[in-house]
Write an enzyme that holds these catalytic residues in place. Structure first.
Site, PDB file in Angstrom:
ATOM      1  N   ASN A 137      33.297  15.619  18.386  1.00 23.13           N
ATOM      2  CA  ASN A 137      33.269  16.701  19.263  1.00 23.13           C
ATOM      3  C   ASN A 137      34.643  16.724  20.133  1.00 23.13           C
ATOM      4  OD1 ASN A 137      32.743  14.963  21.803  1.00 23.13           O
ATOM      5  ND2 ASN A 137      30.858  14.642  20.747  1.00 23.13           N
ATOM      6  N   PRO A 179      19.945   8.001  17.773  1.00 23.36           N
ATOM      7  CA  PRO A 179      18.926   7.456  19.036  1.00 23.36           C
ATOM      8  C   PRO A 179      19.618   8.192  20.486  1.00 23.36           C
ATOM      9  CG  PRO A 179      20.496   5.712  18.116  1.00 23.36           C
ATOM     10  CD  PRO A 179      20.747   7.071  17.390  1.00 23.36           C
ATOM     11  N   ASP A 180      18.936   8.276  21.239  1.00 19.81           N
ATOM     12  CA  ASP A 180      19.300   8.880  22.740  1.00 19.81           C
ATOM     13  C   ASP A 180      19.532   7.551  23.425  1.00 19.81           C
ATOM     14  OD1 ASP A 180      19.614   9.458  25.436  1.00 19.81           O
ATOM     15  OD2 ASP A 180      18.866  11.596  24.603  1.00 19.81           O
ATOM     16  N   ILE A 181      20.848   7.089  23.762  1.00 15.99           N
ATOM     17  CA  ILE A 181      21.189   5.934  24.307  1.00 15.99           C
ATOM     18  C   ILE A 181      20.744   5.735  25.523  1.00 15.99           C
ATOM     19  CG2 ILE A 181      23.022   3.908  24.769  1.00 15.99           C
ATOM     20  CD1 ILE A 181      24.677   5.782  22.624  1.00 15.99           C
ATOM     21  N   LYS A 186      17.430  16.708  32.333  1.00 21.60           N
ATOM     22  CA  LYS A 186      17.725  15.710  31.704  1.00 21.60           C
ATOM     23  C   LYS A 186      17.800  14.620  32.382  1.00 21.60           C
ATOM     24  CE  LYS A 186      21.166  17.639  28.531  1.00 21.60           C
ATOM     25  NZ  LYS A 186      22.230  18.274  28.016  1.00 21.60           N
TER      26      LYS A 186
HETATM   27  O1  PMT Z   1      35.953  13.135  27.354  1.00 21.46           O
HETATM   28  P1  PMT Z   1      36.713  14.203  28.211  1.00 21.46           P
HETATM   29  O2  PMT Z   1      37.579  14.951  27.017  1.00 21.46           O
HETATM   30  O3  PMT Z   1      37.208  13.691  29.626  1.00 21.46           O
HETATM   31  O4  PMT Z   1      35.574  15.185  28.507  1.00 21.46           O
HETATM   32  C1  PMT Z   1      34.684  14.758  29.479  1.00 21.46           C
HETATM   33  C2  PMT Z   1      33.323  15.204  29.022  1.00 21.46           C
HETATM   34  C3  PMT Z   1      33.081  16.712  29.109  1.00 21.46           C
HETATM   35  C4  PMT Z   1      32.699  14.533  27.694  1.00 21.46           C
HETATM   36  C5  PMT Z   1      32.138  14.306  30.233  1.00 21.46           C
HETATM   37  O5  PMT Z   1      32.384  15.028  31.319  1.00 21.46           O
HETATM   38  C6  PMT Z   1      30.602  14.691  29.585  1.00 21.46           C
HETATM   39  O6  PMT Z   1      29.988  15.886  29.973  1.00 21.46           O
HETATM   40  N1  PMT Z   1      30.037  13.691  28.962  1.00 21.46           N
HETATM   41  C7  PMT Z   1      28.651  13.890  28.577  1.00 21.46           C
HETATM   42  C8  PMT Z   1      28.553  14.839  27.300  1.00 21.46           C
HETATM   43  C9  PMT Z   1      27.459  14.923  26.482  1.00 21.46           C
HETATM   44  O7  PMT Z   1      27.030  14.441  25.789  1.00 21.46           O
HETATM   45  O8  PMT Z   1      26.372  15.287  27.560  1.00 21.46           O
HETATM   46  P2  PMT Z   1      24.927  15.848  26.952  1.00 21.46           P
HETATM   47  O9  PMT Z   1      24.231  16.618  27.780  1.00 21.46           O
HETATM   48  O10 PMT Z   1      24.799  16.259  25.448  1.00 21.46           O
HETATM   49  O11 PMT Z   1      24.301  14.447  27.126  1.00 21.46           O
HETATM   50  C10 PMT Z   1      23.550  14.042  28.127  1.00 21.46           C
HETATM   51  C11 PMT Z   1      23.718  12.496  28.718  1.00 21.46           C
HETATM   52  O12 PMT Z   1      23.085  11.660  27.560  1.00 21.46           O
HETATM   53  C12 PMT Z   1      25.304  11.998  28.483  1.00 21.46           C
HETATM   54  O13 PMT Z   1      25.292  11.091  29.490  1.00 21.46           O
HETATM   55  C13 PMT Z   1      25.115  11.319  27.132  1.00 21.46           C
HETATM   56  O14 PMT Z   1      26.162  10.144  27.060  1.00 21.46           O
HETATM   57  C14 PMT Z   1      24.049  10.933  26.877  1.00 21.46           C
HETATM   58  N2  PMT Z   1      23.652  10.841  25.385  1.00 21.46           N
HETATM   59  C15 PMT Z   1      23.458  12.023  24.661  1.00 21.46           C
HETATM   60  C16 PMT Z   1      23.217  11.861  23.378  1.00 21.46           C
HETATM   61  C17 PMT Z   1      22.729  10.788  22.997  1.00 21.46           C
HETATM   62  N3  PMT Z   1      22.296  10.558  21.377  1.00 21.46           N
HETATM   63  N4  PMT Z   1      22.887   9.459  23.463  1.00 21.46           N
HETATM   64  C18 PMT Z   1      22.904   9.742  24.880  1.00 21.46           C
HETATM   65  O15 PMT Z   1      23.260   8.726  25.431  1.00 21.46           O
END
Ligand code: PMT
Length: 403
Positions: free
Chosen positions: A210, A305-307, A338
């Site tokens: 991404n 896996p969802d960490i 979430k």
């Molecule tokens: O890196 P930059 O270019 O500065 O951009 C910043 C950002 C947009 C990446 C950052 O601000 C951000 O939003 N990061 C989280 C991105 C994300 O994966 O969001 P999500 O809504 O899909 O996931 C929710 C949370 O679960 C996040 O904290 C993610 O780290 C965590 N996650 C998601 C999937 C997974 N398999 N394991 C996880 O731990």
């Protein structure tokens, strides 16, 4: 502390070839809003003219101890009194020796002796001078007395030698200046930050990923170091340099990130998951580059896996958990969902459909949601500034209950 507005910084430049790098440091300080007053030794003026510093600082440059105008209008004592921070960069062995011995025979050494502000010294000298026991003793003495140092780096020195003695990069000295002015409200805390994207390989040359640049996570890691925390930065592939003072763990895939995060989690007070983890990976990674054969193809994916959810379900030594939510619509609703599902203390919801914020932008805007139902809007600001706002909330959360 990332904004230096209303801060008075004395930048003292002593005589060495690295004096030209103080110009870039001055630029970084003024850009951050600091009111910078430059003091130069006589030898520094052999390398760079006072006019350059005067033009860029918009303040008169101080060169002479007995200058009638500056003694009447400012004077070395009042300059020393006004300082919030005193930086000596580059600092020669001679100047450091004088400071260590209490010799005050010019504008620089007199002002530094008179100041009560923190003093940050960035040495630059020949490697043999740097390793000389007399110099080492001077540096150790000043260290014991609370003077702060930014160590020089290794490289080819102007004198022809190779070794440690090159002035640290202006960005590194600037970061140390920010740290010197920061409140250490996270001292004694261990904070893990995840940053950047993950890459899920399809074959040796292709992957699913991404647009995360890592900027948001790295800003959080730098800010946490400034505020006194021990920081573990678990980072996916980015182009960013590892911040000074962090333990950096480099990973590629979501599974590698999970292993790194879970192995450190129980020793952390806080985990901040700014990484954009790929939700799926190919079921199979081909060992060799697959050939173009058909007009269409299908890659079978399996959920990663969802960490964060794994951290949220820790029932022993669960750290304070901060998630991010990258959304394109229904920001507050999806982020709150979430936070609940992953059992978080706080979530940073950012709208990634905007071009001026989110993925790979310099700035970000966010809605902070807390476990107890409170929320706070953070308008568009630099990622460094947003990192400070997030850490303010974490520091408050660590001192209170989790809602
Ligand atoms: O890196 P930059 O270019 O500065 O951009 C910043 C950002 C947009 C990446 C950052 O601000 C951000 O939003 N990061 C989280 C991105 C994300 O994966 O969001 P999500 O809504 O899909 O996931 C929710 C949370 O679960 C996040 O904290 C993610 O780290 C965590 N996650 C998601 C999937 C997974 N398999 N394991 C996880 O731990």
């Amino acid at each position: 502390m990332h904004n230096l507005k209303d801060k008075c910084v004395i930048l003292a430049v002593s005589g060495g070839i690295a004096a030209y790098k103080a110009i870039e440091l001055l630029r970084l300080l003024t850009k951050a809003g600091a009111d910078v007053h430059v003091v130069m030794t006589r030898s520094a003026q052999e390398f760079v003219t006072p006019l350059t510093f005067q033009t860029l600082s918009s303040n008169p440059v101080h060169t002479e101890l007995f200058n009638l105008i500056s003694e009447r209008e400012i004077g070395h004592i009042s300059l020393a009194d006004r300082a919030d921070l005193f930086i000596v960069a580059p600092a020669t062995a001679n100047v450091i020796g004088k400071i260590a011995c209490g010799i005050a025979d010019d504008m620089l050494t007199t002002t530094v002796m008179a100041t009560k502000a923190p003093v940050l010294i960035a040495p630059a000298m020949n490697v043999n001078m740097y390793t000389n026991p007399i110099y080492r003793e001077n540096e150790a003495k000043l260290g014991r007395l609370g003077y702060l140092f930014v160590a020089p780096v290794c490289g080819a020195l102007a004198c022809g030698w190779e070794g440690q003695g090159k002035l640290a990069a202006p960005e590194v000295i600037f970061e140390a200046a920010l740290a010197a002015l920061s409140v250490k409200d996270l001292a004694g805390r261990t904070i893990m930050v995840t940053a950047g994207p993950t890459r899920e390989e399809i074959d040796p040359v292709r992957y699913i990923s991404n647009h995360s640049s890592g900027k948001m996570g790295y800003a959080l890691a730098r800010a946490a170091v400034r505020r006194g925390a021990s920081v573990i930065l678990v980072s996916g592939p980015t182009c960013l340099p590892a911040p000074t003072g962090v333990e950096s763990v480099l990973v590629v895939s979501a599974c590698e990130m999970q292993a790194a995060v879970m192995s450190h989690a129980s020793s952390c007070d806080v985990v901040i998951k700014a990484a954009a983890v790929a939700d799926y990976r190919p079921v199979e990674r081909k060992a060799t580059k697959f050939k173009k054969q058909h007009d269409a193809m299908t890659i079978e994916l399996v959920k990663n896996p969802d960490i964060l959810a794994g951290l949220g379900s820790m029932d022993y030594q669960r750290p304070f958990l901060v998630g991010f939510a990258a959304e394109t619509d229904n920001l507050a609703e999806y982020a709150a969902k979430k936070m609940k599902e992953k059992n978080l203390d706080m979530i940073v919801a950012n709208d990634v459909s905007q071009a001026d914020a989110g993925f790979n932008a310099e700035n970000n805007r966010a809605l902070l949601l807390f476990r107890d139902g409170r929320s706070a809007e953070c308008p568009l600001m630099s990622k460094d500034a947003l990192a400070e706002r997030i850490l303010d909330s974490i520091a408050t959360g660590l001192n209170g209950d989790r809602g």
